[in-house]
Write a protein that holds these residues in place. Structure first.
Motif, PDB file in Angstrom:
ATOM      1  N   ASP A  20      66.733 -26.187  86.946  1.00 34.47           N
ATOM      2  CA  ASP A  20      65.519 -25.917  87.450  1.00 34.47           C
ATOM      3  C   ASP A  20      64.423 -25.646  86.201  1.00 34.47           C
ATOM      4  OD1 ASP A  20      66.563 -25.640  89.958  1.00 34.47           O
ATOM      5  OD2 ASP A  20      66.859 -23.566  89.700  1.00 34.47           O
ATOM      6  N   ASP A  21      64.821 -25.975  84.807  1.00 34.48           N
ATOM      7  CA  ASP A  21      63.882 -25.662  83.844  1.00 34.48           C
ATOM      8  C   ASP A  21      63.588 -24.072  83.891  1.00 34.48           C
ATOM      9  OD1 ASP A  21      64.105 -28.205  82.537  1.00 34.48           O
ATOM     10  OD2 ASP A  21      62.924 -29.030  84.195  1.00 34.48           O
ATOM     11  N   ARG A  22      64.425 -23.283  84.250  1.00 37.72           N
ATOM     12  CA  ARG A  22      64.049 -21.995  84.424  1.00 37.72           C
ATOM     13  C   ARG A  22      65.043 -20.930  83.893  1.00 37.72           C
ATOM     14  NH1 ARG A  22      60.581 -19.930  87.967  1.00 37.72           N
ATOM     15  NH2 ARG A  22      60.645 -21.928  89.039  1.00 37.72           N
ATOM     16  N   ILE A  23      64.306 -20.109  82.980  1.00 36.28           N
ATOM     17  CA  ILE A  23      65.248 -18.908  82.468  1.00 36.28           C
ATOM     18  C   ILE A  23      64.610 -17.515  83.134  1.00 36.28           C
ATOM     19  CG2 ILE A  23      63.796 -18.378  80.528  1.00 36.28           C
ATOM     20  CD1 ILE A  23      66.507 -17.970  79.049  1.00 36.28           C
ATOM     21  N   ILE A  59      59.717 -19.121  82.624  1.00 34.39           N
ATOM     22  CA  ILE A  59      60.270 -17.750  82.220  1.00 34.39           C
ATOM     23  C   ILE A  59      60.082 -16.756  83.146  1.00 34.39           C
ATOM     24  CG2 ILE A  59      60.495 -16.133  80.537  1.00 34.39           C
ATOM     25  CD1 ILE A  59      59.335 -18.033  78.612  1.00 34.39           C
ATOM     26  N   ASP A  60      61.003 -16.277  83.978  1.00 31.84           N
ATOM     27  CA  ASP A  60      60.779 -15.196  85.078  1.00 31.84           C
ATOM     28  C   ASP A  60      61.218 -13.985  84.545  1.00 31.84           C
ATOM     29  OD1 ASP A  60      59.867 -17.194  86.732  1.00 31.84           O
ATOM     30  OD2 ASP A  60      61.575 -17.390  88.229  1.00 31.84           O
ATOM     31  N   VAL A  93      54.925 -18.032  81.920  1.00 30.68           N
ATOM     32  CA  VAL A  93      55.559 -16.974  82.196  1.00 30.68           C
ATOM     33  C   VAL A  93      55.365 -16.360  83.478  1.00 30.68           C
ATOM     34  CG1 VAL A  93      56.023 -14.494  81.441  1.00 30.68           C
ATOM     35  CG2 VAL A  93      55.515 -16.283  79.684  1.00 30.68           C
ATOM     36  N   ASN A  94      56.287 -16.042  84.251  1.00 27.47           N
ATOM     37  CA  ASN A  94      56.039 -15.530  85.622  1.00 27.47           C
ATOM     38  C   ASN A  94      56.456 -14.020  85.190  1.00 27.47           C
ATOM     39  OD1 ASN A  94      55.154 -17.852  86.972  1.00 27.47           O
ATOM     40  ND2 ASN A  94      57.384 -18.527  86.913  1.00 27.47           N
ATOM     41  N   TRP A  95      55.648 -12.931  85.369  1.00 28.34           N
ATOM     42  CA  TRP A  95      55.830 -11.586  85.463  1.00 28.34           C
ATOM     43  C   TRP A  95      55.821 -11.138  86.756  1.00 28.34           C
ATOM     44  CZ3 TRP A  95      56.991  -8.869  80.999  1.00 28.34           C
ATOM     45  CH2 TRP A  95      57.175  -7.288  81.091  1.00 28.34           C
ATOM     46  N   ILE A  96      57.110 -10.753  87.167  1.00 27.52           N
ATOM     47  CA  ILE A  96      57.398 -10.450  88.518  1.00 27.52           C
ATOM     48  C   ILE A  96      57.719  -8.875  88.482  1.00 27.52           C
ATOM     49  CG2 ILE A  96      58.823 -10.701  90.694  1.00 27.52           C
ATOM     50  CD1 ILE A  96      59.196 -13.552  89.056  1.00 27.52           C
ATOM     51  N   TYR A  97      57.208  -8.247  89.316  1.00 24.78           N
ATOM     52  CA  TYR A  97      57.324  -6.790  89.422  1.00 24.78           C
ATOM     53  C   TYR A  97      57.299  -6.063  90.975  1.00 24.78           C
ATOM     54  CZ  TYR A  97      52.472  -6.145  90.541  1.00 24.78           C
ATOM     55  OH  TYR A  97      51.134  -6.144  91.234  1.00 24.78           O
ATOM     56  N   ASP A  98      57.771  -4.992  91.056  1.00 24.01           N
ATOM     57  CA  ASP A  98      57.702  -4.372  92.319  1.00 24.01           C
ATOM     58  C   ASP A  98      56.460  -3.821  92.567  1.00 24.01           C
ATOM     59  OD1 ASP A  98      57.868  -1.560  94.218  1.00 24.01           O
ATOM     60  OD2 ASP A  98      59.958  -2.658  94.457  1.00 24.01           O
ATOM     61  N   ARG A  99      55.943  -4.157  93.838  1.00 23.57           N
ATOM     62  CA  ARG A  99      54.501  -3.863  94.155  1.00 23.57           C
ATOM     63  C   ARG A  99      53.967  -2.427  93.981  1.00 23.57           C
ATOM     64  NH1 ARG A  99      51.134  -6.117  97.628  1.00 23.57           N
ATOM     65  NH2 ARG A  99      52.716  -7.377  98.565  1.00 23.57           N
TER      66      ARG A  99
END
Length: 131
Positions: A20-23, A59-60, A93-99
């Motif tokens: 996936d070319d994803r970390i 980058i997740d 970079v994907n910065w994923i946070y709880d709403r």
């Protein structure tokens, strides 16, 4: 080079998916010694950046909490990825946070200001919809 560090109560999952070319870095990061914990990630980053066959990386970051020493290590990792990007690799970079976690949203915005990489800030729900 694969990288898979399983999470614990004090450390996050770090998982690189070659196909996936994803970390992904997710969970809680309050290790006793952040430099020791993140060292395999730094070595992996150096390897990735020198690999002529890998040109793209997402980058997740899905952390619900991290301490100051982890923050410094994340910045070091992002700096390595900035250098990688300057050599022609596509890094995002994907910065994923709880709403409901306004603090983590603000932290993502802070990182976005100091890191010279494409940076997406999204809620967990938005991330699920985009997959």
């Amino acid at each position: 080079m694969d990288l898979n560090i399983l999470p614990s109560k004090r450390t996050p999952l770090i998982d690189y998916k070659f196909e996936d070319d994803r970390i992904t870095i997710s969970g809680r990061s309050i290790p006793e010694n952040a430099i020791d914990f993140f060292n395999p990630l730094f070595k992996w980053a150096d390897f990735f950046c020198s690999d002529p066959d890998r040109n793209k990386l997402s980058i997740d970051i899905k952390l619900d909490y991290f301490n100051t020493s982890s923050s410094k290590c994340l910045i070091e990792f992002f700096r390595k990825m900035e250098r990688c990007s300057k050599k022609g690799k596509e890094v995002i970079v994907n910065w994923i946070y709880d709403r409901e976690d306004e603090s983590m949203h603000e932290t993502g915005e802070d990182f976005m200001q100091i890191i010279n990489l494409p940076f997406n800030i999204m809620t967990t729900e938005e991330n699920i919809q985009n997959k």
